[in-house]
Write a protein that holds these residues in place. Structure first.
Motif, PDB file in Angstrom:
ATOM      1  N   LEU A 191       2.990  10.617   9.507  1.00  0.00           N
ATOM      2  CA  LEU A 191       3.425   9.237   9.717  1.00  0.00           C
ATOM      3  C   LEU A 191       3.568   8.880  11.200  1.00  0.00           C
ATOM      4  O   LEU A 191       3.891   7.757  11.532  1.00  0.00           O
ATOM      5  CB  LEU A 191       4.755   8.974   8.992  1.00  0.00           C
ATOM      6  CG  LEU A 191       4.707   9.017   7.474  1.00  0.00           C
ATOM      7  CD1 LEU A 191       6.096   8.762   6.906  1.00  0.00           C
ATOM      8  CD2 LEU A 191       3.717   8.008   6.930  1.00  0.00           C
ATOM      9  N   ASN A 192       3.340   9.850  12.069  1.00  0.00           N
ATOM     10  CA  ASN A 192       3.439   9.639  13.520  1.00  0.00           C
ATOM     11  C   ASN A 192       4.778   9.030  13.925  1.00  0.00           C
ATOM     12  O   ASN A 192       4.845   8.080  14.683  1.00  0.00           O
ATOM     13  CB  ASN A 192       2.289   8.764  14.021  1.00  0.00           C
ATOM     14  CG  ASN A 192       0.950   9.397  13.766  1.00  0.00           C
ATOM     15  OD1 ASN A 192       0.790  10.610  13.904  1.00  0.00           O
ATOM     16  ND2 ASN A 192      -0.023   8.597  13.362  1.00  0.00           N
ATOM     17  N   LEU A 193       5.847   9.593  13.386  1.00  0.00           N
ATOM     18  CA  LEU A 193       7.186   9.117  13.695  1.00  0.00           C
ATOM     19  C   LEU A 193       7.646   9.647  15.046  1.00  0.00           C
ATOM     20  O   LEU A 193       7.385  10.800  15.380  1.00  0.00           O
ATOM     21  CB  LEU A 193       8.182   9.580  12.625  1.00  0.00           C
ATOM     22  CG  LEU A 193       7.902   9.116  11.209  1.00  0.00           C
ATOM     23  CD1 LEU A 193       8.891   9.757  10.255  1.00  0.00           C
ATOM     24  CD2 LEU A 193       7.966   7.614  11.118  1.00  0.00           C
TER      25      LEU A 193
ATOM     26  N   GLU B  12       0.824  -1.200   0.000  1.00  0.00           N
ATOM     27  CA  GLU B  12       0.000   0.000   0.000  1.00  0.00           C
ATOM     28  C   GLU B  12       0.865   1.260   0.000  1.00  0.00           C
ATOM     29  O   GLU B  12       1.835   1.359   0.748  1.00  0.00           O
ATOM     30  CB  GLU B  12      -0.898   0.016   1.237  1.00  0.00           C
ATOM     31  CG  GLU B  12      -1.744   1.256   1.366  1.00  0.00           C
ATOM     32  CD  GLU B  12      -2.520   1.315   2.674  1.00  0.00           C
ATOM     33  OE1 GLU B  12      -3.276   2.271   2.837  1.00  0.00           O
ATOM     34  OE2 GLU B  12      -2.350   0.429   3.527  1.00  0.00           O
ATOM     35  N   VAL B  13       0.508   2.214  -0.853  1.00  0.00           N
ATOM     36  CA  VAL B  13       1.182   3.509  -0.867  1.00  0.00           C
ATOM     37  C   VAL B  13       0.616   4.319   0.288  1.00  0.00           C
ATOM     38  O   VAL B  13      -0.577   4.612   0.330  1.00  0.00           O
ATOM     39  CB  VAL B  13       0.976   4.248  -2.204  1.00  0.00           C
ATOM     40  CG1 VAL B  13       1.603   5.637  -2.148  1.00  0.00           C
ATOM     41  CG2 VAL B  13       1.563   3.435  -3.352  1.00  0.00           C
ATOM     42  N   ILE B  14       1.476   4.663   1.243  1.00  0.00           N
ATOM     43  CA  ILE B  14       1.063   5.394   2.437  1.00  0.00           C
ATOM     44  C   ILE B  14       1.038   6.896   2.173  1.00  0.00           C
ATOM     45  O   ILE B  14       0.161   7.606   2.642  1.00  0.00           O
ATOM     46  CB  ILE B  14       2.019   5.098   3.620  1.00  0.00           C
ATOM     47  CG1 ILE B  14       2.120   3.594   3.874  1.00  0.00           C
ATOM     48  CG2 ILE B  14       1.611   5.854   4.861  1.00  0.00           C
ATOM     49  CD1 ILE B  14       0.846   2.931   4.287  1.00  0.00           C
ATOM     50  N   ARG B  15       2.025   7.373   1.431  1.00  0.00           N
ATOM     51  CA  ARG B  15       2.128   8.815   1.193  1.00  0.00           C
ATOM     52  C   ARG B  15       2.917   9.040  -0.096  1.00  0.00           C
ATOM     53  O   ARG B  15       3.896   8.344  -0.370  1.00  0.00           O
ATOM     54  CB  ARG B  15       2.838   9.474   2.367  1.00  0.00           C
ATOM     55  CG  ARG B  15       2.820  10.976   2.350  1.00  0.00           C
ATOM     56  CD  ARG B  15       2.854  11.493   3.790  1.00  0.00           C
ATOM     57  NE  ARG B  15       2.892  12.925   3.849  1.00  0.00           N
ATOM     58  CZ  ARG B  15       1.828  13.704   3.764  1.00  0.00           C
ATOM     59  NH1 ARG B  15       0.649  13.178   3.605  1.00  0.00           N
ATOM     60  NH2 ARG B  15       1.930  15.010   3.845  1.00  0.00           N
ATOM     61  N   THR B  16       2.499  10.011  -0.877  1.00  0.00           N
ATOM     62  CA  THR B  16       3.204  10.406  -2.092  1.00  0.00           C
ATOM     63  C   THR B  16       3.405  11.912  -2.065  1.00  0.00           C
ATOM     64  O   THR B  16       2.504  12.652  -1.665  1.00  0.00           O
ATOM     65  CB  THR B  16       2.399  10.035  -3.352  1.00  0.00           C
ATOM     66  OG1 THR B  16       2.192   8.626  -3.368  1.00  0.00           O
ATOM     67  CG2 THR B  16       3.126  10.453  -4.617  1.00  0.00           C
ATOM     68  N   VAL B  17       4.601  12.338  -2.454  1.00  0.00           N
ATOM     69  CA  VAL B  17       4.932  13.760  -2.485  1.00  0.00           C
ATOM     70  C   VAL B  17       5.617  14.073  -3.809  1.00  0.00           C
ATOM     71  O   VAL B  17       6.484  13.319  -4.262  1.00  0.00           O
ATOM     72  CB  VAL B  17       5.871  14.132  -1.312  1.00  0.00           C
ATOM     73  CG1 VAL B  17       6.315  15.570  -1.408  1.00  0.00           C
ATOM     74  CG2 VAL B  17       5.216  13.870   0.020  1.00  0.00           C
ATOM     75  N   LYS B  18       5.213  15.189  -4.426  1.00  0.00           N
ATOM     76  CA  LYS B  18       5.884  15.699  -5.623  1.00  0.00           C
ATOM     77  C   LYS B  18       6.379  17.097  -5.310  1.00  0.00           C
ATOM     78  O   LYS B  18       5.646  17.923  -4.781  1.00  0.00           O
ATOM     79  CB  LYS B  18       4.934  15.763  -6.813  1.00  0.00           C
ATOM     80  CG  LYS B  18       4.551  14.423  -7.352  1.00  0.00           C
ATOM     81  CD  LYS B  18       3.652  14.570  -8.552  1.00  0.00           C
ATOM     82  CE  LYS B  18       3.203  13.208  -9.026  1.00  0.00           C
ATOM     83  NZ  LYS B  18       2.311  13.304 -10.174  1.00  0.00           N
ATOM     84  N   ILE B  19       7.636  17.337  -5.638  1.00  0.00           N
ATOM     85  CA  ILE B  19       8.252  18.647  -5.414  1.00  0.00           C
ATOM     86  C   ILE B  19       8.900  19.088  -6.720  1.00  0.00           C
ATOM     87  O   ILE B  19       9.627  18.320  -7.344  1.00  0.00           O
ATOM     88  CB  ILE B  19       9.341  18.570  -4.304  1.00  0.00           C
ATOM     89  CG1 ILE B  19       8.771  18.091  -2.981  1.00  0.00           C
ATOM     90  CG2 ILE B  19      10.065  19.897  -4.163  1.00  0.00           C
ATOM     91  CD1 ILE B  19       8.013  19.123  -2.199  1.00  0.00           C
ATOM     92  N   ASP B  20       8.637  20.316  -7.122  1.00  0.00           N
ATOM     93  CA  ASP B  20       9.271  20.911  -8.294  1.00  0.00           C
ATOM     94  C   ASP B  20      10.222  22.007  -7.837  1.00  0.00           C
ATOM     95  O   ASP B  20       9.943  22.710  -6.862  1.00  0.00           O
ATOM     96  CB  ASP B  20       8.226  21.540  -9.220  1.00  0.00           C
ATOM     97  CG  ASP B  20       7.292  20.510  -9.812  1.00  0.00           C
ATOM     98  OD1 ASP B  20       7.749  19.395 -10.099  1.00  0.00           O
ATOM     99  OD2 ASP B  20       6.098  20.830  -9.990  1.00  0.00           O
ATOM    100  N   GLY B  21      11.335  22.144  -8.539  1.00  0.00           N
ATOM    101  CA  GLY B  21      12.260  23.213  -8.212  1.00  0.00           C
ATOM    102  C   GLY B  21      13.440  23.229  -9.157  1.00  0.00           C
ATOM    103  O   GLY B  21      13.536  22.437 -10.085  1.00  0.00           O
ATOM    104  N   ASN B  22      14.353  24.119  -8.864  1.00  0.00           N
ATOM    105  CA  ASN B  22      15.560  24.292  -9.657  1.00  0.00           C
ATOM    106  C   ASN B  22      16.611  23.294  -9.193  1.00  0.00           C
ATOM    107  O   ASN B  22      16.778  23.071  -8.006  1.00  0.00           O
ATOM    108  CB  ASN B  22      16.074  25.725  -9.487  1.00  0.00           C
ATOM    109  CG  ASN B  22      17.149  26.056 -10.477  1.00  0.00           C
ATOM    110  OD1 ASN B  22      18.146  25.351 -10.584  1.00  0.00           O
ATOM    111  ND2 ASN B  22      16.947  27.137 -11.204  1.00  0.00           N
TER     112      ASN B  22
END
Length: 73
Positions: free
Chosen positions: A44-46, A15-25
């Protein structure tokens, strides 16, 4: 410009728990890396220990060339 896509996956279920996309230079690659870690860890309650927090907050090189050189040594 660069886009980084990162996922946290539960290896037991796939299962995918979290997905993040970041754009930048590309010149901001280290800052983008920090943003990815921050965004992935949200929700994620780390529970991090002091040494882990210290390692995360430690200033690292700002130079891609220096990073490459340290890995080749």
């Amino acid at each position: 410009m660069i886009r980084i896509t990162a996922r946290v996956i539960d290896v037991n279920t796939g299962e995918v728990i979290r997905t993040v996309k970041i754009d930048g230079n590309i010149k901001e690659i280290f800052s983008l890396q920090d943003k990815i870690v921050y965004e992935l860890s949200k929700g994620l309650n780390l529970e991090l220990g002091t040494s882990e927090i210290t390692d995360i907050e430690a200033d690292e090189t700002k130079s891609v060339e220096a990073m490459k050189a340290s890995r080749e040594a």
